[in-house]
Structure formats: structure tokens, C-alpha cells
Design a protein around this motif. Structure first.
Motif, PDB file in Angstrom:
ATOM      1  N   GLY A 169     -50.381  16.576 -41.079  1.00 44.63           N
ATOM      2  CA  GLY A 169     -49.189  17.178 -40.488  1.00 44.63           C
ATOM      3  C   GLY A 169     -47.874  16.549 -40.898  1.00 44.63           C
ATOM      4  N   SER A 170     -47.909  15.475 -41.693  1.00 44.71           N
ATOM      5  CA  SER A 170     -46.675  14.845 -42.153  1.00 44.71           C
ATOM      6  C   SER A 170     -46.947  14.080 -43.445  1.00 44.71           C
ATOM      7  N   GLY A 171     -45.867  13.604 -44.062  1.00 47.26           N
ATOM      8  CA  GLY A 171     -45.994  12.842 -45.304  1.00 47.26           C
ATOM      9  C   GLY A 171     -46.747  11.542 -45.160  1.00 47.26           C
ATOM     10  N   SER A 172     -46.980  11.104 -43.917  1.00 45.65           N
ATOM     11  CA  SER A 172     -47.715   9.860 -43.702  1.00 45.65           C
ATOM     12  C   SER A 172     -49.112   9.916 -44.306  1.00 45.65           C
ATOM     13  N   GLU A 173     -49.682  11.122 -44.407  1.00 43.17           N
ATOM     14  CA  GLU A 173     -51.010  11.258 -45.011  1.00 43.17           C
ATOM     15  C   GLU A 173     -51.000  10.769 -46.460  1.00 43.17           C
ATOM     16  N   ILE A 174     -49.918  11.057 -47.200  1.00 41.67           N
ATOM     17  CA  ILE A 174     -49.814  10.586 -48.583  1.00 41.67           C
ATOM     18  C   ILE A 174     -49.390   9.124 -48.613  1.00 41.67           C
ATOM     19  N   VAL A 175     -48.355   8.764 -47.857  1.00 41.45           N
ATOM     20  CA  VAL A 175     -47.830   7.397 -47.886  1.00 41.45           C
ATOM     21  C   VAL A 175     -48.923   6.379 -47.540  1.00 41.45           C
ATOM     22  N   ASN A 176     -49.670   6.634 -46.483  1.00 41.94           N
ATOM     23  CA  ASN A 176     -50.711   5.686 -46.076  1.00 41.94           C
ATOM     24  C   ASN A 176     -51.813   5.560 -47.120  1.00 41.94           C
ATOM     25  N   LYS A 177     -52.116   6.674 -47.803  1.00 41.97           N
ATOM     26  CA  LYS A 177     -53.129   6.617 -48.858  1.00 41.97           C
ATOM     27  C   LYS A 177     -52.580   5.877 -50.089  1.00 41.97           C
ATOM     28  N   GLU A 178     -51.287   6.012 -50.349  1.00 40.56           N
ATOM     29  CA  GLU A 178     -50.681   5.258 -51.454  1.00 40.56           C
ATOM     30  C   GLU A 178     -50.706   3.758 -51.149  1.00 40.56           C
ATOM     31  N   ILE A 179     -50.365   3.397 -49.906  1.00 34.27           N
ATOM     32  CA  ILE A 179     -50.383   1.984 -49.514  1.00 34.27           C
ATOM     33  C   ILE A 179     -51.792   1.415 -49.623  1.00 34.27           C
ATOM     34  N   ALA A 180     -52.780   2.203 -49.202  1.00 32.00           N
ATOM     35  CA  ALA A 180     -54.178   1.757 -49.292  1.00 32.00           C
ATOM     36  C   ALA A 180     -54.590   1.559 -50.752  1.00 32.00           C
ATOM     37  N   LYS A 181     -54.117   2.445 -51.638  1.00 34.27           N
ATOM     38  CA  LYS A 181     -54.435   2.311 -53.063  1.00 34.27           C
ATOM     39  C   LYS A 181     -53.813   1.046 -53.636  1.00 34.27           C
TER      40      LYS A 181
END
Length: 513
Positions: free
Chosen positions: A169-181
Motif C-alpha cells: 500500500g505504500s513505497g515502504s514495500e520497495i524501500v524496506n526490500k532495498e534496505i534488506a538487500k
């Protein structure tokens, strides 16, 4: 203007432009910075900003073997990206094909350039659109980002629905996955580190940054000064300045403190000023977008927008209160719709998004639980009858009924005779209670201008438009992609496509030390 002929005015304007351009080109754009006596830390790549673009750049640079440092001035990572509305403009996704929409990179580029009033750099736009699908696939395969599989949505200005929807529902889905990567790659972005100065040496090369570690926003004197060396490059991905009233109102005097913003508080101008100071060519900075669909009762982005856009703009109507009339193409670009709302606000009126239970159904499928949150916050309101809605919101009932009849006719005939709005083939006529409504006010949302870059993400020099050695930029920090109006969902595409490019290219730079 009455005392000037059009020809005389054009000559005067041209002369003024020449003088201004001359003033810029005679500026010394390779400042001699006092190099620090010693560097406190050294990395191959230093990334400024932790949104979509900065994190994508950091991932690609690290994968290419470079040592990477990511610096964020705020207490939390993600910037505006983490509160982004959660859609990405992509032609050709499986979801788009599943719903039967025909699309292509060329059509998306045509939409962006048309709505951008031709101020877009065509090569950048076409490359972005051609890389959109491979980039979306990268988010799935490389990052594990989870997307809604049932449908795509449509933002204003797009010829067809092409917006992939994030399940979170928000850009956090991408940001958090980028941080995890990045964590997997051994990189931990740092918070509360403010970039105070870009260090550009006498030879013209950017060699590092001066920062304040332990910075407390917005105190520019807080934190400990440190010098971080960038052996290969600095990547500027610091975002826009939508929350900086003083700076934005210099670019566009209408955007005073009376106009709210969807941006997080750290969307300020310090990095923009610093990039200009060391000689970056800043372009189109006065083109600042207001989003039309925010509720006046919510601070920042809020959540009413998902109703106003995803339900009412696609399957309902937008009306003004005095006459109950539709007043704009609900799927026009954001500038057209924001300007139209401003006209009524300036006359003391109000503008509303309206949908019935059928119109909200697609939103409830792609964003489960959201409607309940909107109702709980009262940014969206529910009524058992249309009459109750008109009375509760003080909307002209007869006009509202006529607007709904007009739209139902458009659905039945597949043609909107009034505004030429795109009629979604899955749309159904309005009339099934309960009814839903939200009020709308424009808020400052996105900065279309910024640092001029080439196709490899190099930041270009104001004096000669050549790459500044050791300096790259991506995302909302840059200009040239969106022109006069950014189409909704295209910021995510822009940030990730060109963020990745900047990281890949920066890692190729020859180290200066």
C-alpha cells in the motif's frame, strides 16, 4: 502589458534571457575547495539520500564491487519514497495484460511528453519507458517486492491503466526490500548524517563530502563535522524541496505557507543549494507539482487520495459544491486538476470526490482494510443515500444527480462527451448505495526540475554541460524527465531506473586516490 506590443515584449524577454544566461555561464563553476587535512573515512561511492533512487544506486554499486556509504539526514530512512502512494508506471506487466489493456513503452513516453508540455528530454523519457518493465521485474526477482496481481490502476494523464500496485500500500514495500538487500550486501545506511558540503577540488573533480554526524533536523549547527572521501564518486539522490516553503515560494510565489505539502519534513533545499554552489546545471526548478486529491483534514500525504484517485477518478465523479457539477476531467494530469480545484477554492467553494459501493470495490480488493481506515479517520465519509450525502457535505443535490447521470451515459456509450475522460472498460454505472465522498485540496507534491544529467547519470556542469568528474545524480534531485507535469506513478520508475544507472556507472569510475 497593454503599453507593450507583443513583438516588443518578446524582444525584451529574449534580451533578459540572454543576460541571465550570460551571468550563469561566466560563473566560476569549478570552485577550489580547501581539501581536508585528513579524511575521517573513505569509500568508493558515497550516496546522499535513502529513497528509491539512492538505495537502488547503492545496491548496484555494491554489486559491482565498490565499497558504499549511504547517508540520510533524517532519523529514519526512506525520505518521501517510504510514504509514496505505492504505484509504479510500467507498460506490459502480466497484470496489465491480464486485464486486456494494450500498451507499449512508446505510448507511455508519448503520454509523459504530451502532459509534460514537451519540456521533457525525449531521450531520457524513452529510455525510462523502455527500462520500466525490466526494472519492475528487477524489483520482483532481485528484491522480492510483492505486487497486487489482480489489477492495475490508472493515474491522470495516462492513456491506459498501467500502474502496478504495491501490496503493502505504500513505497515502504520497495524501500524496506532495498534496505534488506543492502544488508545482505554488507551495507548499512546511516541516519542523522547531514551533507553540509560537496568537496570539489581545484582540478574540478568531486572528491568527497563534508557532513555533520549526529545531526538533529533542522538544526544546521548540530552534529560533529566529519570528512568522507569518495574515491570514485558521490551520488546525489537527496530528493526534492516540497517542504521548504521559503525555497519553493522563490521558485513559484503561489506556493506559500498557506499551501500544504504531501512531503515529509526533510524535503528541504540544502542539497539543491549546495549542488548549485559547486557548479551543477540546475534546470526547470520552478516546475513544482501539486497533487489534487489530498483531504484537508489530513496532514501530509494521508490516505484519502486512494479513494479520490483509485475509486472516484476511475469509477466515480469529482464535483464542486455550489452547482454539484463535474468541473474537470477526473483523469486529467495533476496540474490540470489541481488548478481546477484552486479556482473553486479561491471563490470560497469546495470540491469533492464521489463514488458508490461498486466504485470502491476495486480499491478494497487491491488494498484490503483501507476503506475502513479511511472511514475511521473521517477523511472519507459514507452515506446510505445520495440525498444524505448531498445534505451532509452541502453539495447541490440536483446538480450532483445530473453529474452522475452524465457519467453513467459515458459508461454506457464508452464516451465522455463533456470532458473526454477515459472510460475504463470495467467501469459500471453509478447508483448502488452506500455512497462515499472525500473533500479535496491541492498540496505541494513533487519537484520536476533539478540537476541536469546525461544518460549515464553524470551531473553536468553549468559552464560547459560536461560531466562533473566524480558526481552523479538520480531521482527527484534531477530534472529533464517529467517536464511541466509528472504523471502519477512515474516517479518510482524514474528513481529506480536512473538510480540503478547512476550506481552502475559510478562504480566504473577510476579512483582518484
Amino acid at each position: 502589458m497593454s503599453n507593450l506590443s507583443r513583438r516588443h515584449w518578446l524582444k525584451t524577454a529574449a534580451a533578459g534571457s540572454t543576460l541571465f544566461a550570460g551571468a550563469l555561464t561566466t560563473a566560476h563553476a569549478t570552485p577550489i575547495e580547501p581539501m581536508p587535512q585528513k579524511w575521517d573515512e573513505t569509500f568508493d561511492i558515497v550516496v546522499i539520500g535513502s529513497g528509491f533512487a539512492g538505495l537502488a544506486a547503492a545496491i548496484e554499486a555494491r554489486k559491482a564491487g565498490a565499497s558504499v556509504c549511504v547517508l540520510e539526514k533524517m532519523r529514519t530512512l526512506g525520505g518521501n519514497s517510504i510514504i509514496n502512494g505505492g504505484i509504479m508506471g510500467v507498460p506490459g506487466t502480466p497484470m496489465q495484460k491480464k486485464q486486456g489493456y494494450k500498451d507499449s513503452p512508446e505510448l507511455m513516453a508519448e503520454d509523459m511528453i504530451r502532459e509534460g508540455a514537451g519540456l521533457n528530454h525525449p531521450d531520457k523519457v524513452l529510455h525510462l519507458c523502455r527500462e520500466a518493465l525490466p526494472t519492475w521485474e528487477w524489483t520482483v526477482k532481485e528484491l522480492g517486492v510483492d505486487w497486487v496481481q489482480e489489477r492495475v490502476s490508472q493515474e491522470g494523464g495516462h492513456t491506459v491503466p498501467r500502474c502496478a500496485i504495491l501490496k503493502g500500500g505504500s513505497g515502504s514495500e520497495i524501500v524496506n526490500k532495498e534496505i534488506a538487500k543492502l544488508k545482505e550486501l554488507g551495507v548499512k545506511p546511516r541516519t542523522r548524517v547531514f551533507m553540509e558540503k560537496i568537496i570539489r577540488d581545484a582540478d574540478g573533480r568531486v572528491k568527497g563530502v563534508q557532513v555533520r554526524e549526529g545531526y538533529k533536523f533542522p538544526d544546521a549547527t548540530s552534529g560533529k563535522v566529519k570528512f568522507i572521501c569518495a574515491r570514485k564518486a558521490v551520488v546525489l539522490a537527496h530528493g526534492g524541496f516540497g517542504a521548504d516553503v521559503a525555497f519553493r515560494s522563490q521558485q513559484d510565489p503561489k506556493l506559500t505557507e498557506k499551501v500544504g505539502t504531501t512531503c515529509q519534513p526533510g524535503a528541504t533545499s540544502e542539497a539543491w543549494r549546495e549542488a548549485a554552489r559547486i557548479g551543477c546545471h540546475m534546470i526547470q526548478t520552478s516546475w513544482i507539482q501539486c497533487a489534487p486529491w489530498s483531504a484537508p483534514t489530513e496532514k501530509g500525504m494521508g490516505i484519502a487520495l486512494f479513494f479520490a484517485q483509485g475509486a472516484a477518478a476511475m469509477y466515480g465523479v469529482w464535483v464542486e459544491d455550489k452547482g454539484g457539477n463535474r468541473f474537470v476531467n477526473e483523469l486529467a494530469n495533476r496540474k490540470v486538476r489541481s488548478d481546477a480545484i484552486m479556482v473553486y477554492l479561491n471563490k470560497g467553494g469546495h470540491c469533492y470526490a464521489v463514488a458508490d459501493s461498486t466504485g470502491v470495490q476495486p480499491m478494497t480488493v487491491s488494498r484490503p482494510g483501507l476503506l475502513e481506515k479511511q472511514l475511521e479517520r473521517k477523511c472519507v465519509r459514507r452515506y446510505d443515500t445520495l440525498e444524505a450525502l448531498a445534505a451532509g457535505e452541502k453539495i447541490n443535490l440536483e446538480g450532483l444527480k445530473k453529474s452522475i447521470v452524465e457519467w453513467n451515459h459515458a459508461v454506457e456509450t464508452k464516451k465522455d462527451d463533456h470532458f473526454g475522460r477515459y472510460v475504463n472498460p470495467h467501469a459500471k454505472t453509478m447508483g448502488k448505495a452506500p455512497w462515499y465522498v472525500s473533500e479535496m485540496v491541492p498540496k505541494v507534491h513533487h519537484c520536476m526540475g533539478g540537476i541536469n544529467t546525461d544518460m549515464q547519470g553524470h551531473a553536468l556542469d553549468i559552464v560547459n554541460d560536461k560531466p562533473i568528474p566524480g558526481l552523479y545524480a538520480a531521482g527527484e534531485a534531477t530534472g529533464g524527465v517529467h517536464g511541466a507535469v509528472r504523471l502519477g506513478s512515474c516517479a518510482v520508475t524514474d528513481c529506480i531506473v536512473y538510480g540503478r544507472i547512476a550506481g552502475i556507472e559510478a562504480a566504473k569510475e577510476k579512483a582518484w586516490c
